[in-house]
Design an enzyme around this catalytic site. Structure first.
Site, short mmCIF file in Angstrom:
data_model
loop_
_atom_site.label_atom_id
_atom_site.label_comp_id
_atom_site.label_asym_id
_atom_site.label_seq_id
_atom_site.Cartn_x
_atom_site.Cartn_y
_atom_site.Cartn_z
N ILE A 275 0.84 -1.20 0.00
CA ILE A 275 0.00 0.00 0.00
C ILE A 275 0.88 1.24 0.00
O ILE A 275 1.86 1.32 0.75
CB ILE A 275 -0.90 0.03 1.26
N CYS A 276 0.50 2.23 -0.81
CA CYS A 276 1.12 3.56 -0.73
C CYS A 276 0.02 4.59 -0.96
O CYS A 276 -1.15 4.31 -0.72
CB CYS A 276 2.29 3.70 -1.72
N HIS A 277 0.39 5.79 -1.41
CA HIS A 277 -0.60 6.84 -1.59
C HIS A 277 -1.53 6.56 -2.77
O HIS A 277 -2.75 6.56 -2.62
CB HIS A 277 0.10 8.19 -1.76
#
Length: 107
Positions: free
Chosen positions: A64-66
């Site tokens: 997960i990231c932005h």
């Protein structure tokens, strides 16, 4: 590499019959402090190579990231290093906030 949408991940997490994945948040600490998915593990992208031994290479790992680009890079790195079940969250926490949890702050 597998991908998953925010609503698909929400359904997985809500399904008591399925083993929960490791939610690997690879954003910077300030980003994680701003918002994150509950029970996620914060390991910033630049520290993943030194800390990947903290991860179970047999577990399902959702990166997960932005917005999904950094997490895609980390997912590819983990796959190259023997992790068998790595999944990228398409759209990242931004998609989670828009599609699953509207109370989550965005940035």
């Amino acid at each position: 590499m597998q991908t998953l949408t925010a609503p698909e991940l929400a359904a997985w997490l809500a399904d008591a019959t399925r083993q929960k994945p490791v939610l690997l948040d690879v954003r910077e600490p300030w980003e994680y402090q701003t918002c994150h998915i509950a029970d996620s593990l914060a390991i910033p992208m630049n520290t993943v190579p030194a800390r990947m031994q903290e991860l179970d290479d047999e577990a399902a790992i959702v990166c997960i990231c932005h917005h999904g680009a950094r997490s895609m890079s980390v997912a590819a790195f983990l796959e190259r290093n023997g992790f068998a079940n790595v999944i990228n969250l398409t759209g990242g926490v931004h998609a989670w906030a828009l599609q699953v949890d509207p109370s989550m702050p965005t940035y």
